[in-house]
Design a protein around this motif. Sequence first.
Motif, short mmCIF file in Angstrom:
data_model
loop_
_atom_site.label_atom_id
_atom_site.label_comp_id
_atom_site.label_asym_id
_atom_site.label_seq_id
_atom_site.Cartn_x
_atom_site.Cartn_y
_atom_site.Cartn_z
N ALA A 17 0.83 -1.21 0.00
CA ALA A 17 0.00 0.00 0.00
C ALA A 17 0.86 1.26 0.00
CB ALA A 17 -0.92 0.00 1.22
N PRO A 18 0.39 2.33 -0.64
CA PRO A 18 1.12 3.60 -0.59
C PRO A 18 1.20 4.11 0.84
CG PRO A 18 -0.54 3.62 -2.33
CD PRO A 18 -0.80 2.40 -1.51
N PRO A 19 2.19 4.93 1.14
CA PRO A 19 2.33 5.48 2.50
C PRO A 19 1.07 6.24 2.91
CG PRO A 19 4.31 5.90 1.21
CD PRO A 19 3.29 5.36 0.25
N GLY A 20 0.67 6.07 4.16
CA GLY A 20 -0.48 6.78 4.69
C GLY A 20 -1.82 6.16 4.40
N GLU A 21 -1.84 4.98 3.75
CA GLU A 21 -3.12 4.35 3.41
C GLU A 21 -3.81 3.82 4.66
OE1 GLU A 21 -4.89 3.13 -0.51
OE2 GLU A 21 -4.27 4.88 0.61
N THR A 22 -5.13 4.07 4.77
CA THR A 22 -5.94 3.59 5.88
C THR A 22 -7.07 2.74 5.32
OG1 THR A 22 -5.45 5.56 7.20
CG2 THR A 22 -7.36 4.24 7.85
N PHE A 23 -7.26 1.55 5.85
CA PHE A 23 -8.29 0.64 5.36
C PHE A 23 -9.57 0.82 6.17
CE2 PHE A 23 -5.31 -1.32 2.65
CZ PHE A 23 -4.10 -1.38 3.34
N ILE A 24 -10.68 1.03 5.46
CA ILE A 24 -11.95 1.37 6.11
C ILE A 24 -12.97 0.25 6.03
CG2 ILE A 24 -13.90 2.98 6.08
CD1 ILE A 24 -11.92 5.07 4.90
N ALA A 25 -13.16 -0.37 4.87
CA ALA A 25 -14.17 -1.41 4.70
C ALA A 25 -13.71 -2.41 3.65
CB ALA A 25 -15.51 -0.81 4.30
N CYS A 26 -14.12 -3.66 3.82
CA CYS A 26 -13.74 -4.72 2.89
C CYS A 26 -14.97 -5.59 2.64
CB CYS A 26 -12.61 -5.55 3.49
SG CYS A 26 -11.96 -6.80 2.39
N VAL A 27 -15.30 -5.82 1.35
CA VAL A 27 -16.52 -6.54 0.97
C VAL A 27 -16.16 -7.71 0.05
CG1 VAL A 27 -18.82 -6.35 -0.04
CG2 VAL A 27 -17.77 -4.36 1.06
N HIS A 28 -16.71 -8.88 0.34
CA HIS A 28 -16.52 -10.05 -0.51
C HIS A 28 -17.67 -10.11 -1.51
CE1 HIS A 28 -16.72 -14.37 -1.60
NE2 HIS A 28 -15.41 -14.35 -1.44
N VAL A 29 -17.35 -10.29 -2.79
CA VAL A 29 -18.37 -10.32 -3.84
C VAL A 29 -18.11 -11.50 -4.77
CG1 VAL A 29 -18.61 -7.80 -3.77
CG2 VAL A 29 -17.07 -8.84 -5.43
N GLU A 30 -19.13 -11.87 -5.54
CA GLU A 30 -18.98 -12.91 -6.55
C GLU A 30 -19.68 -12.47 -7.82
OE1 GLU A 30 -22.27 -16.25 -6.12
OE2 GLU A 30 -21.18 -16.03 -4.22
N THR A 31 -19.16 -12.91 -8.97
CA THR A 31 -19.70 -12.51 -10.26
C THR A 31 -20.78 -13.48 -10.70
OG1 THR A 31 -18.12 -13.83 -11.54
CG2 THR A 31 -17.43 -11.61 -10.88
N GLY A 32 -21.36 -13.18 -11.85
CA GLY A 32 -22.32 -14.09 -12.46
C GLY A 32 -23.77 -13.71 -12.24
N PRO A 33 -24.69 -14.52 -12.74
CA PRO A 33 -26.12 -14.24 -12.59
C PRO A 33 -26.52 -14.26 -11.12
CG PRO A 33 -25.74 -16.08 -14.10
CD PRO A 33 -24.44 -15.78 -13.47
#
Length: 227
Positions: free
Chosen positions: A20-36
């Motif tokens: 990650a670039p300097p100073g990056e802060t992680f706020i939210a993480c979401v798991h997704v899947e593709t398809g119909p």
Amino acid sequence: MAIRRAKQKAQVIEKLSQVAPPGETFIACVHVETGPSPWLNAVFDEIPGLGLVVALTRRFYFLTLTNSSVVVNTANRWTNRPGEVVAVFPRHAFPVSRVKRATIWSSMYLQLPTDAKPKRLNVHRYWRAELDQLSAAFPPGSIDPSSQPFEMAPQGQPYPAQQAQPQPYPQQQPYPAQQAQQPFPPQAGAPVPPPASFPQQGVPMPPQAPYAGQPGQPGYAENPYRT
């Protein structure tokens, strides 16, 4: 296999912290899947072999909201462990459309640099709180009028970054692992600082410093997340 959200998110943060670039802060993480829509799985299973074909063509990703960007990286089909970064978008230029928050399966369409047209992403209710946080990066007009209203979860509470060893990056200095800043407990009688604020949904972000995208895409620099 990582099942719990906390474990999966910790794995994503650990991996991204290495580059990650300097100073990056992680706020939210979401798991997704593709398809119909996954609601159609029962219909596909009625046709011999079709259900298996659809299942094997689905792809899995993590969408991670940071203080400056939305990072997209692959997720392993069997273990859910995070894989390579495939795209990085500035928060004010997250190319999603037709976002629909639903009771069980929410959905959105994301234009990835490697695709000719937007890709449908399905989000299970299990990740709906994180989806609500990610909605801070949705551009105006991207939410389907029939969507359930998004509940803006409190922002500014980053996930604690995991300790990780810096990884070498071609032609650049390695990015150190980022450690999310956690406030110390206030001392007796000390004033409590106000909570950090984040832009509300629909309010454009101020111009950011150039951030990584995909090679060959106009307006994007070389992707610093690519290892």
